[in-house]
Design a protein around this motif. Structure first.
Motif, PDB file in Angstrom:
ATOM      1  N   LEU A  13       0.832  -1.202   0.000  1.00  0.00           N
ATOM      2  CA  LEU A  13       0.000   0.000   0.000  1.00  0.00           C
ATOM      3  C   LEU A  13       0.868   1.254   0.000  1.00  0.00           C
ATOM      4  O   LEU A  13       0.646   2.174  -0.776  1.00  0.00           O
ATOM      5  N   ARG A  14       1.862   1.289   0.863  1.00  0.00           N
ATOM      6  CA  ARG A  14       2.750   2.441   0.952  1.00  0.00           C
ATOM      7  C   ARG A  14       3.438   2.704  -0.392  1.00  0.00           C
ATOM      8  O   ARG A  14       3.502   3.838  -0.854  1.00  0.00           O
ATOM      9  N   GLN A  15       3.913   1.656  -1.053  1.00  0.00           N
ATOM     10  CA  GLN A  15       4.588   1.819  -2.338  1.00  0.00           C
ATOM     11  C   GLN A  15       3.642   2.367  -3.401  1.00  0.00           C
ATOM     12  O   GLN A  15       4.022   3.219  -4.194  1.00  0.00           O
ATOM     13  N   ARG A  16       2.416   1.891  -3.405  1.00  0.00           N
ATOM     14  CA  ARG A  16       1.463   2.360  -4.409  1.00  0.00           C
ATOM     15  C   ARG A  16       1.070   3.810  -4.180  1.00  0.00           C
ATOM     16  O   ARG A  16       0.927   4.583  -5.118  1.00  0.00           O
ATOM     17  N   VAL A  17       0.899   4.173  -2.934  1.00  0.00           N
ATOM     18  CA  VAL A  17       0.557   5.568  -2.640  1.00  0.00           C
ATOM     19  C   VAL A  17       1.727   6.478  -3.007  1.00  0.00           C
ATOM     20  O   VAL A  17       1.530   7.555  -3.570  1.00  0.00           O
ATOM     21  N   GLU A  18       2.940   6.047  -2.705  1.00  0.00           N
ATOM     22  CA  GLU A  18       4.117   6.841  -3.081  1.00  0.00           C
ATOM     23  C   GLU A  18       4.150   7.038  -4.592  1.00  0.00           C
ATOM     24  O   GLU A  18       4.383   8.143  -5.077  1.00  0.00           O
ATOM     25  N   LYS A  19       3.889   5.974  -5.345  1.00  0.00           N
ATOM     26  CA  LYS A  19       3.881   6.058  -6.817  1.00  0.00           C
ATOM     27  C   LYS A  19       2.749   6.957  -7.291  1.00  0.00           C
ATOM     28  O   LYS A  19       2.937   7.788  -8.180  1.00  0.00           O
TER      29      LYS A  19
END
Length: 146
Positions: A13-19
Motif C-alpha cells: 500500500l505504501r509503495q502504491r501511494v508513493e507512486k
C-alpha cells in the motif's frame, strides 16, 4: 505529504501511494506546462483554454465536497486532514497561476445541488458523448462506464 496511507506499515500500500503521489505531481507539472503553452499560443488557443477551464471548474471544485456532517465525520476519524472548503482553497492556490493566465473567474460559491457525496461526482452522469467517441476502441475499453 503526511497522510495515514503514506506512513502505512503495509509495504504494498505504501509503495502504491508513493507512486500515485509521484504521478500526480508529474500530471500537475505537465498540465501547467501545457496550460502556459496554450495561454501564450495566440487568441484562439487562449480562448479555447479559457472556455474549457471555465466549463469544468465548477465540477472540479465539487470534488472536494461540501463541509457537511459526512465530511466532519471523515475529518474526525482522521481519514482526511482538512474540510472540503480548506482543500478547495489549497487547490485554487495551486491552480491560481494557471487560472490567472486566461482570466477564468472562480465561482464565489460552489453549487452542490447536483453533487453525490458518496460517489464524489455530480449527478449529471459519466463522460459526455464527445469523450466517449474519442476513447472508443479495443485499446480503450477499460475507460468506458456502463
Amino acid at each position: 505529504p503526511d497522510s495515514i496511507l503514506w506512513r502505512s506499515s503495509y509495504e504494498p500500500l505504501r509503495q502504491r501511494v508513493e507512486k500515485l503521489v509521484e504521478e500526480e505531481r508529474f500530471h500537475g507539472a505537465h498540465g501547467s506546462a501545457w496550460a502556459r503553452r496554450l495561454a501564450n499560443g495566440g487568441a484562439t488557443a487562449r480562448g479555447a483554454l479559457a472556455d474549457a477551464i471555465g466549463a469544468i471548474l465548477p465540477e472540479v471544485l465539487q470534488w472536494f465536497g461540501p463541509d457537511s456532517e459526512r465530511s466532519e465525520a471523515l475529518l474526525g476519524a482522521g481519514v482526511v486532514r482538512e474540510a472540503g472548503s480548506a482543500l478547495r482553497a489549497r487547490f485554487l492556490d495551486r491552480a491560481g497561476a494557471v487560472l490567472d493566465l486566461v482570466d477564468v473567474e472562480v465561482p464565489g460559491e460552489v453549487d452542490f445541488s447536483g453533487f453525490d457525496e458518496a460517489s464524489r461526482r455530480s449527478r449529471t452522469g459519466g463522460p459526455d458523448e464527445e469523450t466517449i467517441r474519442k476513447i472508443r476502441g479495443d485499446r480503450n475499453r477499460a475507460f468506458l462506464m456502463d
